[in-house]
Scaffold this motif. Structure first.
Motif, PDB file in Angstrom:
ATOM      1  N   ARG A  28     -17.931 -18.961 -18.692  1.00  0.00           N
ATOM      2  CA  ARG A  28     -18.143 -18.873 -17.245  1.00  0.00           C
ATOM      3  C   ARG A  28     -18.994 -17.654 -16.897  1.00  0.00           C
ATOM      4  NH1 ARG A  28     -15.716 -16.237 -13.079  1.00  0.00           N
ATOM      5  NH2 ARG A  28     -15.926 -17.221 -11.019  1.00  0.00           N
ATOM      6  N   ASN A  45     -14.679 -23.249 -10.670  1.00  0.00           N
ATOM      7  CA  ASN A  45     -14.381 -22.319  -9.584  1.00  0.00           C
ATOM      8  C   ASN A  45     -13.472 -22.974  -8.553  1.00  0.00           C
ATOM      9  OD1 ASN A  45     -15.949 -20.429 -10.810  1.00  0.00           O
ATOM     10  ND2 ASN A  45     -17.499 -20.291  -9.193  1.00  0.00           N
ATOM     11  N   PRO A  87     -12.691 -17.984 -10.115  1.00  0.00           N
ATOM     12  CA  PRO A  87     -12.342 -19.065 -11.040  1.00  0.00           C
ATOM     13  C   PRO A  87     -11.015 -19.726 -10.699  1.00  0.00           C
ATOM     14  CG  PRO A  87     -11.810 -16.944 -12.019  1.00  0.00           C
ATOM     15  CD  PRO A  87     -12.505 -16.648 -10.716  1.00  0.00           C
TER      16      PRO A  87
END
Length: 286
Positions: free
Chosen positions: A95, A124, A133
């Motif tokens: 991420r 997310n 997240p």
């Protein structure tokens, strides 16, 4: 949970509007229309209409290069995109890597940027690209990242790519281009601009008050002869722009309000405004 026809989780997405737009199509004899979304976003409604053969073509436009890159990539780099989905590790480390691509969105390749947009959207909270997240015991980072089903959906959309046009224009510029088109009855336009009150929290490209005014004037000047629907969050500022001044050019706009379920942040129901042109719109029941 209702089936989604978009690979993107999009704040304010109008996928749930399908069950209402079909009666509008039927009442107004809208068949095989070229369907245009100047603010495409997740385009869930557009994809469902095309997949179910309710429209003949899609024109999807989004000014945000990240969103445009996603749609361009799944149509033009379908296999590469799907391979990325199947091979990626859905981790916080990945991420962070994908977030870095967004910081260079103007120079990143469309494929890299499109996949970064997709990855962050699926990992997310509420699909907000610039948000935090997904986290928690009941909601791990990959809880919205079912690789096989997402690949299947993307391939389904890509199989219709000859009927889909994507662009990366300012919505106002796209609308101005429509003024001189012939056969205006062949088109149906769905305008879903950024929310007035929450736009800056949800979208990278949000509107200021002056932008909403400019959009309204552009619609009035260029779309008088088109069938169109415009949706907004319910607020006095928007009502003032479009309806309150009866002496203005906007007096011909017709309006309804309806209730919509929001999923960005805490689940809730809210009232939205719907304006429309050259249409008979049945009573809205949500």
């Amino acid at each position: 949970m209702a089936k989604s026809y978009s690979p993107l989780r999009y704040p304010g997405g109008k996928g749930k509007f399908y069950k209402y737009i079909i009666p509008i199509f039927d009442r107004n004899n809208v068949k095989n229309a070229i369907y245009i979304e100047p603010f495409a976003g997740g385009a869930g409604l557009a994809c469902e209409l095309l997949i179910k053969k309710k429209v003949s073509r899609l024109v999807l436009n989004d000014y945000d290069r990240s969103i445009y890159a996603f749609w361009y990539s799944i149509l033009n780099y379908t296999d590469e995109f799907c391979n990325k989905i199947l091979s990626v590790d859905v981790t916080m480390h990945e991420r962070e890597r994908q977030k870095a691509i967004q910081l260079n969105k103007n120079t990143a390749s469309l494929l890299d940027l499109g996949f970064s947009t997709f990855f962050l959207n699926r990992t997310n909270r509420s699909g907000i690209i610039k948000g935090g997240p997904i986290s928690g015991t009941n909601y791990p980072l990959d809880c919205r990242f079912n690789k096989e089903s997402l690949v299947t959906l993307i391939k389904t959309i890509a199989s219709e790519k000859e009927k889909i046009e994507v662009s990366n224009l300012d919505a106002v510029d796209l609308i101005k281009e429509l003024k001189d088109k012939n056969n205006k009855d062949d088109y149906f336009i769905f305008l879903d601009p950024p929310y007035y009150n929450k736009g800056k929290d949800l979208y990278v490209n949000f509107y200021k008050h002056e932008d909403h005014i400019n959009l309204s004037e552009t619609i009035m000047d260029n779309l008088k002869d088109y069938k169109w629907i415009l949706t907004y969050d319910y607020c006095p500022q928007i009502k003032s722009i479009y309806m309150e001044h009866k002496e203005s050019a906007y007096k011909n706009f017709k309006k309804k309000s309806y209730t919509l379920s929001y999923t960005a942040g805490k689940a809730r129901k809210g009232i939205e405004l719907l304006y429309y042109n050259k249409l008979i719109v049945p009573n809205i029941k949500y």
